[in-house]
Design a protein around this motif. Structure first.
Motif, short mmCIF file in Angstrom:
data_model
loop_
_atom_site.label_atom_id
_atom_site.label_comp_id
_atom_site.label_asym_id
_atom_site.label_seq_id
_atom_site.Cartn_x
_atom_site.Cartn_y
_atom_site.Cartn_z
N ASP A 252 0.73 -1.34 0.01
CA ASP A 252 0.23 -0.07 0.19
C ASP A 252 0.84 1.28 -0.03
O ASP A 252 0.61 2.32 -0.59
CB ASP A 252 -0.95 0.16 1.35
N ALA A 253 2.14 1.09 0.67
CA ALA A 253 3.09 2.43 0.76
C ALA A 253 3.62 2.50 -0.44
O ALA A 253 4.51 3.65 -0.63
CB ALA A 253 3.74 2.27 1.88
N GLN A 254 3.74 1.67 -1.60
CA GLN A 254 4.55 1.81 -2.80
C GLN A 254 3.65 2.59 -3.97
O GLN A 254 2.31 2.38 -4.12
CB GLN A 254 5.04 0.41 -3.31
N PRO A 255 4.22 3.22 -4.76
CA PRO A 255 3.71 3.81 -6.06
C PRO A 255 3.18 2.54 -6.92
O PRO A 255 3.56 1.67 -6.90
CB PRO A 255 4.74 4.65 -6.78
N SER A 275 12.07 -1.60 -6.51
CA SER A 275 11.26 -2.22 -5.20
C SER A 275 10.84 -3.72 -5.34
O SER A 275 10.40 -4.09 -6.56
CB SER A 275 10.18 -1.43 -4.78
N TYR A 276 10.86 -4.50 -4.48
CA TYR A 276 10.38 -5.82 -4.85
C TYR A 276 9.92 -6.75 -3.79
O TYR A 276 9.95 -6.51 -2.51
CB TYR A 276 11.71 -6.93 -5.29
N LEU A 277 8.80 -7.66 -3.79
CA LEU A 277 8.32 -8.41 -2.82
C LEU A 277 8.93 -9.72 -3.34
O LEU A 277 8.33 -10.32 -4.28
CB LEU A 277 6.82 -8.31 -3.06
N TRP A 278 9.57 -10.45 -2.41
CA TRP A 278 10.32 -11.75 -2.86
C TRP A 278 9.78 -12.82 -1.95
O TRP A 278 9.83 -12.82 -0.81
CB TRP A 278 11.70 -11.57 -2.63
#
Length: 413
Positions: A252-255, A275-278
């Motif tokens: 939610d905090a990412q563009p 930015s990544y979600l891994w």
């Protein structure tokens, strides 16, 4: 006179990639008014919160031969118990790694079974150009190079499934099961395929030995037909999820479209400065979070892919992941490894070959997520295919019509 209610016994191989689409198919059949019993291995079954969906136990999660012997016996016992309770099974639906379920159905006098939630037509279990090939007879030529994809599906599949030419020893596990599938399959068997007509209609029409019914994508309702906005996950996770609130709050905090969602792949992407979600399940030695990313043990993949912040999915290109990304309108950078993965990657980008190195991965990410014309074209194509996928399963869509027709046809068999 009222028509008799259909009772589908849905049997799934005890692995996450098979349980998700099979369980979702079971839910859709139940929404159409049918009775549904969902069956899988005991230890797996205990982890699944099935709620109101009727269920049963099948067998312990063991090697395929033991699963077959124990599963065949317990599945037959289950069917007899259901009949004695006034709920006789009218159709057995099974996925292609439990082909012995067909013999159980025939022994019980249940009408010809169908293969449910199968892979798409490039799979060796469904394509008309494939045969069951024993390990001793497998091709010995050069393995076709896997593909790199930079967008969702929309291109022709390779002529032959990548599994048939694989040299990965893990793929050897599939061949006896695929061979048995063909041996037990009825002439003109009905195969419910986890794809949709707009995606690969030519391949669906080309099959001559089986009747292919595209009923996908089999995704949670909130991201598919929209009938149940509260259903945001498959509900059959076999692994302990990272608390949902932690990664959704971070997203939610990412563009918008700024995050790379990545499966268990190389750490080379850390150099991309994006930015990544891994997802790093299991052994996590050397894996750590940084200021630019978050690492989770397990998460609801389709929920993540549908988040506005996710702009790209770096994936091995398993069919579930490929279809989920497509339905959510998220471009793909593919790194296929085995089984159907090279064929799925080829569907997305047939002109590219070879596994990319770190520099090439960064180039692909810059292309997909950058501001250039090609990147914009990839994103637009992703959005178009996302709309087509969702339209297929909504009321009146091609997949919705096919599933309803299948249920009605069972009444006349």
């Amino acid at each position: 006179m009222d028509q008799p209610q259909q009772h589908f016994l849905v049997v799934s191989f005890p692995a996450q990639g098979h349980i998700n689409p099979s369980l979702q198919l079971a839910k859709r059949l139940a929404r159409l008014g049918a009775q549904v019993t969902f069956s899988t291995a005991t230890e797996v079954h205990r982890r699944i919160p099935l709620g109101k969906l009727p269920h049963c136990l099948l067998a312990p999660p063991t090697p395929s031969e033991e699963l077959k012997s124990v599963g065949s016996r317990t599945l037959a016992e289950l069917a007899r118990d259901l009949a004695a309770a006034g709920r006789p099974v009218t159709c057995v639906v099974y996925n292609f790694l439990v082909p012995w379920a067909a013999a159980v159905a025939r022994d019980l006098g249940v009408p010809p079974p169908c293969i449910g939630s199968s892979p798409p037509p490039s799979s060796p279990s469904t394509t008309s150009t494939s045969v069951a090939i024993p390990a001793s007879s497998r091709p010995t030529g050069r393995t076709p190079s896997p593909s790199r994809s930079t967008g969702p599906a929309g291109s022709p599949r390779p002529r032959r499934p990548s599994l048939l030419f694989s040299r990965n020893p893990e793929d050897d596990l599939f061949f006896p099961l695929v061979e048995e599938l063909f041996q037990t399959m009825d002439t003109k068997a009905r195969v419910l395929v986890n794809t949709f007509e707009a995606l690969e209609l030519d391949y669906l029409k080309a099959a001559e030995s089986v009747e292919l019914l595209p009923i996908g994508p089999t995704l949670p309702s909130a991201y598919a037909d929209g009938l149940d906005g509260t259903e945001t996950s498959f509900g059959g996770d076999l692994f302990q999820q990272t608390p949902r609130e932690s990664y959704t709050a971070w997203l939610d905090a990412q563009p918008d479209r700024s995050v790379v969602y990545r499966e268990e792949i190389s750490r080379a992407l850390e150099d991309s400065q994006r930015s990544y979600l891994w997802v790093a399940r299991g052994a996590r030695e050397g894996v750590k979070e940084s200021s630019q990313g978050m690492v989770v043990e397990w998460c609801s993949q389709v929920e993540v892919l549908s988040h506005r912040a996710v702009g790209c999915f770096v994936t091995h290109c398993g069919w579930n992941s490929t279809l989920e990304s497509l339905a959510c309108g998220v471009p793909i950078v593919g790194m296929p490894k085995w089984s159907d993965q090279p064929a799925n990657a080829h569907l997305a980008e047939p002109s590219a070959e070879g596994l990319p190195d770190a520099a090439e991965l960064r180039r692909c990410l810059d292309l997909v997520m950058g501001e250039g014309q090609r990147g914009e074209a990839v994103r637009q194509r992703a959005e178009i295919w996302g709309r087509r996928a969702r339209e297929a399963v909504r009321e009146g869509g091609s997949s919705d019509r096919n599933l309803m027709a299948f249920v009605q046809q069972r009444l006349t068999d």
